[in-house]
Design an enzyme around this catalytic site. Structure first.
Site, PDB file in Angstrom:
ATOM      1  N   ASP A 150       0.792  -1.252   0.000  1.00  0.00           N
ATOM      2  CA  ASP A 150       0.000   0.000   0.000  1.00  0.00           C
ATOM      3  C   ASP A 150       0.816   1.290   0.000  1.00  0.00           C
ATOM      4  OD1 ASP A 150      -1.902  -1.949   0.245  1.00  0.00           O
ATOM      5  OD2 ASP A 150      -2.738  -1.266   2.144  1.00  0.00           O
TER       6      ASP A 150
ATOM      7  N   LYS B 164      -6.815  -4.841  -2.903  1.00  0.00           N
ATOM      8  CA  LYS B 164      -7.411  -5.485  -1.731  1.00  0.00           C
ATOM      9  C   LYS B 164      -8.412  -4.546  -1.067  1.00  0.00           C
ATOM     10  CE  LYS B 164      -3.534  -4.342   1.384  1.00  0.00           C
ATOM     11  NZ  LYS B 164      -4.238  -3.497   2.337  1.00  0.00           N
TER      12      LYS B 164
ATOM     13  N   LYS C 119      -7.626  -4.677   5.096  1.00  0.00           N
ATOM     14  CA  LYS C 119      -6.292  -4.332   5.564  1.00  0.00           C
ATOM     15  C   LYS C 119      -5.305  -5.445   5.194  1.00  0.00           C
ATOM     16  CE  LYS C 119      -7.999  -0.573   7.283  1.00  0.00           C
ATOM     17  NZ  LYS C 119      -7.968   0.628   6.408  1.00  0.00           N
TER      18      LYS C 119
ATOM     19  N   VAL D 223       3.343   0.260   4.122  1.00  0.00           N
ATOM     20  CA  VAL D 223       2.629   0.995   5.176  1.00  0.00           C
ATOM     21  C   VAL D 223       1.209   0.465   5.350  1.00  0.00           C
ATOM     22  CG1 VAL D 223       3.963   3.071   4.773  1.00  0.00           C
ATOM     23  CG2 VAL D 223       1.845   2.779   3.522  1.00  0.00           C
ATOM     24  N   THR D 224       0.640   0.713   6.558  1.00  0.00           N
ATOM     25  CA  THR D 224       1.348   1.138   7.741  1.00  0.00           C
ATOM     26  C   THR D 224       1.723  -0.115   8.542  1.00  0.00           C
ATOM     27  OG1 THR D 224      -0.669   1.372   9.100  1.00  0.00           O
ATOM     28  CG2 THR D 224       0.079   3.327   7.912  1.00  0.00           C
TER      29      THR D 224
ATOM     30  N   CYS E 242      -1.964  -2.400   7.818  1.00  0.00           N
ATOM     31  CA  CYS E 242      -1.996  -3.320   6.678  1.00  0.00           C
ATOM     32  C   CYS E 242      -0.790  -4.247   6.605  1.00  0.00           C
ATOM     33  CB  CYS E 242      -2.159  -2.534   5.385  1.00  0.00           C
ATOM     34  SG  CYS E 242      -3.794  -1.792   5.268  1.00  0.00           S
TER      35      CYS E 242
ATOM     36  N   GLN F 287       8.701 -14.177  21.332  1.00  0.00           N
ATOM     37  CA  GLN F 287       8.298 -15.573  21.512  1.00  0.00           C
ATOM     38  C   GLN F 287       8.909 -16.469  20.425  1.00  0.00           C
ATOM     39  OE1 GLN F 287       4.084 -16.060  22.906  1.00  0.00           O
ATOM     40  NE2 GLN F 287       3.870 -13.977  22.110  1.00  0.00           N
TER      41      GLN F 287
HETATM   42  N1  TIU Z   1      -2.559   0.427   4.312  1.00  0.00           N
HETATM   43  C1  TIU Z   1      -2.971   0.670   5.556  1.00  0.00           C
HETATM   44  O1  TIU Z   1      -2.220   0.476   6.512  1.00  0.00           O
HETATM   45  N2  TIU Z   1      -4.238   1.190   5.715  1.00  0.00           N
HETATM   46  C2  TIU Z   1      -4.625   2.000   6.778  1.00  0.00           C
HETATM   47  O2  TIU Z   1      -5.760   2.400   6.857  1.00  0.00           O
HETATM   48  N3  TIU Z   1      -3.649   2.313   7.690  1.00  0.00           N
HETATM   49  C3  TIU Z   1      -3.754   3.176   8.735  1.00  0.00           C
HETATM   50  O3  TIU Z   1      -2.811   3.242   9.520  1.00  0.00           O
HETATM   51  N4  TIU Z   1      -4.834   3.949   8.850  1.00  0.00           N
END
Ligand code: TIU
Length: 239
Positions: free
Chosen positions: A32, A137, A140, A165-166, A170, A210
């Site tokens: 993403d 997709k 997430k 990210v993030t 995701c 772990q």
């Molecule tokens: N790609 C992804 O992480 N989507 C989000 O909405 N991330 C947020 O941190 N909001």
């Protein structure tokens, strides 16, 4: 006909312990890196976030991509987004919280998180190249309601290297989905970012705790160095 020897890439200093991956059965999965998350005016900023920590990793992700591509590795890019009629966006997702702009609303980069809009595109520096897989997709996680599992199985892929990210949304969701499906997973520490640095740090720690309950982590320099060393090895070993 002699079979080509498998290229094993060694990461002795990965966390929580050494990791190695067979390059031909591995994919780099870049999650993403879209304008909607990385640039001002997109979904991320509409949620009230400062996008600068995400912008900061673009050159690092590019260096990782360059090294992976130079080694001949397979690349997957994902994009979070929805069809223009939002049939694949559950109300629970669209109505969550109080963002300035909701998914599907018109913003400065087009409709927020809608496939085909300018904000849905991957940032130009990381644009997919011919032969790379792009997975759209709606959730997430990269496996939920996508063909990713089938595409990886078709190519015999067993090891996944994650960036993007993030970190705690995701990327972590996708890595956990992959781990449950039996993939060996590593997250590249400085090629991922969160709007919340503390969440990034916590995610890296919890994934590797772990005994690597979800997988491994390593920095970009370890990957690029190991890929270059693996590329040199067969030549050096040839008498
Ligand atoms: N790609 C992804 O992480 N989507 C989000 O909405 N991330 C947020 O941190 N909001």
């Amino acid at each position: 006909m002699s079979a080509r020897p498998e290229i094993l890439v060694e990461l002795p200093a990965a966390q929580p312990f050494a990791w190695r991956f067979p390059l031909e059965r591995s994919a780099l999965v870049v999650i993403d890196m879209q304008r909607d998350f990385v640039e001002p005016g997109g979904f991320g900023e509409s949620l009230g976030n400062d996008v600068r920590p995400l912008q900061a990793i673009v050159p690092t992700v590019r260096a990782l991509l360059d090294a992976w591509r130079a080694a001949g590795g397979f690349v997957v890019h994902t994009r979070e987004g929805h069809a223009p009629d939002l049939h694949d966006c559950p109300p629970a997702k669209r109505n969550r919280g109080a963002p300035r702009l909701r998914i599907g609303d018109a913003g400065p980069m087009g409709r927020i998180l809608v496939i085909g809009e300018p904000g849905h595109a991957i940032v130009p520096a990381l644009a997919p190249q011919a032969g790379e897989l792009v997975i759209d997709k709606p959730g997430k996680g990269a496996f939920h309601a996508t063909p990713l599992q089938a595409e990886l199985q078709r190519r015999g892929i067993s090891h996944l290297v994650f960036a993007g990210v993030t970190t705690e949304v995701c990327v972590q969701t996708s890595m956990r989905e992959a781990n449950d499906r039996g993939y060996e997973c590593l997250l590249v520490e400085d090629a991922t970012a969160s709007y919340f640095p503390a969440f990034k740090a916590a995610t890296l720690a919890m994934l590797t705790a772990q005994g690597g309950i979800v997988g491994w982590t390593a920095p970009t320099a370890a990957l690029t160095g190991a890929l270059a060393a693996a590329a040199r090895r067969p030549l050096e070993e040839t008498p």
